[in-house]
Design a protein around this motif. Structure first.
Motif, PDB file in Angstrom:
ATOM      1  N   SER A  59      -8.725   1.809  16.481  1.00  0.00           N
ATOM      2  CA  SER A  59      -9.073   2.682  15.358  1.00  0.00           C
ATOM      3  C   SER A  59     -10.030   1.987  14.395  1.00  0.00           C
ATOM      4  O   SER A  59     -10.138   0.766  14.355  1.00  0.00           O
ATOM      5  N   VAL A  60     -10.729   2.793  13.618  1.00  0.00           N
ATOM      6  CA  VAL A  60     -11.752   2.300  12.692  1.00  0.00           C
ATOM      7  C   VAL A  60     -11.489   2.887  11.306  1.00  0.00           C
ATOM      8  O   VAL A  60     -11.312   4.096  11.169  1.00  0.00           O
ATOM      9  N   ASN A  61     -11.456   2.021  10.301  1.00  0.00           N
ATOM     10  CA  ASN A  61     -11.296   2.470   8.922  1.00  0.00           C
ATOM     11  C   ASN A  61     -12.645   2.485   8.207  1.00  0.00           C
ATOM     12  O   ASN A  61     -13.441   1.569   8.360  1.00  0.00           O
ATOM     13  N   THR A  62     -12.865   3.503   7.417  1.00  0.00           N
ATOM     14  CA  THR A  62     -14.008   3.526   6.509  1.00  0.00           C
ATOM     15  C   THR A  62     -13.461   3.769   5.113  1.00  0.00           C
ATOM     16  O   THR A  62     -12.770   4.772   4.881  1.00  0.00           O
ATOM     17  N   ILE A  63     -13.740   2.834   4.229  1.00  0.00           N
ATOM     18  CA  ILE A  63     -13.109   2.847   2.907  1.00  0.00           C
ATOM     19  C   ILE A  63     -14.095   3.343   1.861  1.00  0.00           C
ATOM     20  O   ILE A  63     -15.226   2.871   1.786  1.00  0.00           O
ATOM     21  N   GLY A  64     -13.678   4.287   1.059  1.00  0.00           N
ATOM     22  CA  GLY A  64     -14.515   4.799  -0.015  1.00  0.00           C
ATOM     23  C   GLY A  64     -14.567   3.827  -1.185  1.00  0.00           C
ATOM     24  O   GLY A  64     -13.999   2.729  -1.132  1.00  0.00           O
ATOM     25  N   THR A  65     -15.248   4.238  -2.230  1.00  0.00           N
ATOM     26  CA  THR A  65     -15.324   3.425  -3.442  1.00  0.00           C
ATOM     27  C   THR A  65     -14.275   3.926  -4.423  1.00  0.00           C
ATOM     28  O   THR A  65     -14.265   5.109  -4.775  1.00  0.00           O
ATOM     29  N   ILE A  97      -3.527  -4.423   0.347  1.00  0.00           N
ATOM     30  CA  ILE A  97      -3.527  -4.813   1.759  1.00  0.00           C
ATOM     31  C   ILE A  97      -4.774  -4.318   2.493  1.00  0.00           C
ATOM     32  O   ILE A  97      -5.422  -5.074   3.228  1.00  0.00           O
ATOM     33  N   ILE A  98      -5.109  -3.075   2.298  1.00  0.00           N
ATOM     34  CA  ILE A  98      -6.097  -2.435   3.162  1.00  0.00           C
ATOM     35  C   ILE A  98      -7.528  -2.809   2.800  1.00  0.00           C
ATOM     36  O   ILE A  98      -8.405  -2.824   3.648  1.00  0.00           O
ATOM     37  N   GLY A  99      -7.771  -3.134   1.547  1.00  0.00           N
ATOM     38  CA  GLY A  99      -9.098  -3.584   1.160  1.00  0.00           C
ATOM     39  C   GLY A  99      -9.868  -2.620   0.283  1.00  0.00           C
ATOM     40  O   GLY A  99     -11.079  -2.757   0.119  1.00  0.00           O
ATOM     41  N   ASN A 103      -9.669   7.090   8.538  1.00  0.00           N
ATOM     42  CA  ASN A 103      -9.277   6.285   9.698  1.00  0.00           C
ATOM     43  C   ASN A 103      -9.523   7.109  10.960  1.00  0.00           C
ATOM     44  O   ASN A 103      -8.994   8.208  11.090  1.00  0.00           O
ATOM     45  N   TYR A 158       0.870  -1.180   0.000  1.00  0.00           N
ATOM     46  CA  TYR A 158       0.000   0.000   0.000  1.00  0.00           C
ATOM     47  C   TYR A 158       0.900   1.221   0.000  1.00  0.00           C
ATOM     48  O   TYR A 158       1.950   1.246   0.642  1.00  0.00           O
ATOM     49  N   TYR A 204      -6.675   9.210   4.263  1.00  0.00           N
ATOM     50  CA  TYR A 204      -5.657   8.635   3.372  1.00  0.00           C
ATOM     51  C   TYR A 204      -6.102   8.769   1.919  1.00  0.00           C
ATOM     52  O   TYR A 204      -7.281   8.602   1.624  1.00  0.00           O
ATOM     53  N   THR A 228     -19.401   7.991   4.711  1.00  0.00           N
ATOM     54  CA  THR A 228     -20.152   8.160   5.952  1.00  0.00           C
ATOM     55  C   THR A 228     -19.236   7.771   7.102  1.00  0.00           C
ATOM     56  O   THR A 228     -18.868   6.606   7.252  1.00  0.00           O
TER      57      THR A 228
END
Lengths: 411, 57
Positions: A213-219, A260-262, A203, A165, A253, A235
């Motif tokens: 910690s919590v990740n929220t991944i966009g499209t 790696i991150i998804g 993040n 990444y 980010y 969101t």
């Protein structure tokens, strides 16, 4: 005589004679005609978002909807006296130095993880990777957005990426920022070739002693080879039930390669160019503006986290203290602005101590005096090999270039 | 090539000893910080990013 319930048009009573019907109908029709003439015809509204404005008294006209994120303002130069204009308000963008104008560290190339580039922007990488972040300069007039003449942009050139990444990130102070809100992260980007994808991750880091910690991944989105603005709607989760520790932050980010991150971007090589980074609450990207809206404001905002003293020659830094032994001196520093917290690290190069009489002495070690430092006062302890005179005043002096002293309270 | 050394510093007011890390960047540039901050950064480097299962788009 009866009247209609809303407009009071005259109507025949139930007991009126049929022979008077024609007159009653004509009277009612004329009343309706008079009323309708005062109304805006349906044909005024020509498309989704149309509103009725007026070009003069009793003269309705269509006003077409503006672009996403624009606001309606009074504008006497238009026929309707109204126009949609971009929202340039400062303070909406939580990203500092989104136009990459501030470069206190003088970064010229970064090839390692967790290293600062432009102010507030740090690299992020893992896996088997080879890359270089470099600052690039816009040719005047070629910046990607009208009305905002950018000067510098960020380039990431990736030559190798395996199970990797690679990205750039900014830590926004306090995990409460954007919590439980819909946000839009936007920027202009272009690729040197092809249509590689990029993605944004938010993040939430709850700080030392806080929740995980919590990740929220966009499209992910593919980018083209011309400057284009991309926006990612995300969101951000609520922080209800979480424990917030010290130095929490919301980390944004931008990923150029990721297996790696998804995000689904995958391992990628190539050259990516970025400018005009904005993160704001809402559902559409509004006009780009820096966090503060001014050059000095943006510099001060950066200096809350890092400030560097330097000297173009070998003159003094206007920072002086007193020797307390033959090898050590304590020097309280005059800060440009208060910092986020007590300084956590200092970086330095090519500094000396000078008493304006004897030869200047090279500083071999420079450390924070933690007992006498906080967010508005920083005291450093300088060590030289020998030659200081106890209780004598010394100033910090530059040596050969590059000479600098940097103070960090970065997250 | 980076080279890290650790030194001790005594607080003149409290006589308390604090350990500091000094990172020699190898090009005449140095970074120094309390060892506690150095250790925190090292721990962060070993787990640089969280991969969580919950994913919101």
């Amino acid at each position: 005589m009866a009247t209609s319930p809303n407009y009071g048009w005259l109507e025949p009573d139930n007991t009126d004679l049929v022979k008077n019907g024609a007159l009653s109908i004509r009277t009612l029709g004329n009343a309706i005609d008079t009323t309708m003439a005062t109304m805006t015809p349906k044909s005024t509204y020509t498309a989704k978002g149309s509103i009725a404005a007026a070009t003069a008294a009793s003269t309705p006209a269509n006003l077409s909807v503006g672009n996403n994120g624009e606001t309606l303002v009074a504008d006497s130069s238009t026929s309707t006296g109204l126009s949609y204009q971009a929202n340039w308000a400062a303070g909406k963008n939580k990203i500092i130095n989104g136009d990459y104008r501030i470069n206190q560290r003088g970064f010229s190339s970064v090839t390692a993880n967790d290293t600062y580039t432009f102010d507030r922007w740090r690299t992020l990488s893992g896996g088997t990777v080879t890359y270089a972040f470099t600052p690039q300069t816009f040719t005047p007039g070629t910046a990607p957005v009208a009305g905002y003449e950018g000067s510098t942009f960020l380039q990431c050139a990736i030559s190798a990426a395996t199970s990797s990444y690679i990205g750039i990130s900014q830590r926004i102070e306090d995990v409460r920022t954007f919590a439980n809100q819909s946000i839009v992260v936007s920027f202009w980007a272009k690729a040197a070739s092809g249509t590689p994808s990029v993605d944004v991750v938010v993040n939430q880091d709850f700080g030392s002693g806080g929740s995980g910690s919590v990740n929220t991944i966009g499209t992910k989105q593919a980018i083209s080879t011309s400057w284009t603005r991309y926006s990612f709607k995300i969101t951000v989760p609520s922080i209800s039930g979480k424990t917030i520790g010290t130095s929490s932050f919301t980390n944004v980010y931008l990923l150029f390669s990721d297996a790696i991150i998804g995000s689904g971007v995958g391992d990628q090589t190539g050259t990516f160019q970025i400018w005009g980074f904005q993160a704001e609450a809402g559902s559409v990207a509004t006009a780009f503006q820096t966090a503060t809206g001014t050059l000095q404001g943006e510099l001060s905002a950066c200096q809350r986290y890092y400030q560097r003293f330097t000297n173009i020659g070998t003159g003094d830094y206007n920072q002086n203290g007193i020797a307390y032994s033959g090898t050590k001196a304590l020097i309280p520093l005059k800060l440009t602005t208060s910092m986020r917290s007590a300084v956590t690290a200092i970086d330095y190069s090519s500094l000396r101590l000078f008493d304006y009489v004897n030869a200047a002495l090279l500083i071999t070690n420079l450390i924070i005096n933690t007992a006498t430092s906080d967010s508005s006062v920083v005291c450093v302890e300088a060590t030289v090999a020998s030659g200081l005179t106890q209780y004598r005043t010394y100033v910090i002096l530059g040596n050969t270039l590059p000479s600098y002293l940097g103070l960090s309270a970065e997250l | 090539m980076e080279n890290v050394t650790f030194i001790e510093s005594e607080n003149l007011l409290t006589n308390e000893i604090t350990e500091h890390a000094i990172i020699d960047r190898g090009n005449g540039e140095f970074t120094s910080m309390p060892k506690s901050e150095y250790d925190r950064r090292q721990a962060e480097q070993s787990t640089p990013i969280v991969i969580n299962e919950a994913k919101t788009k």
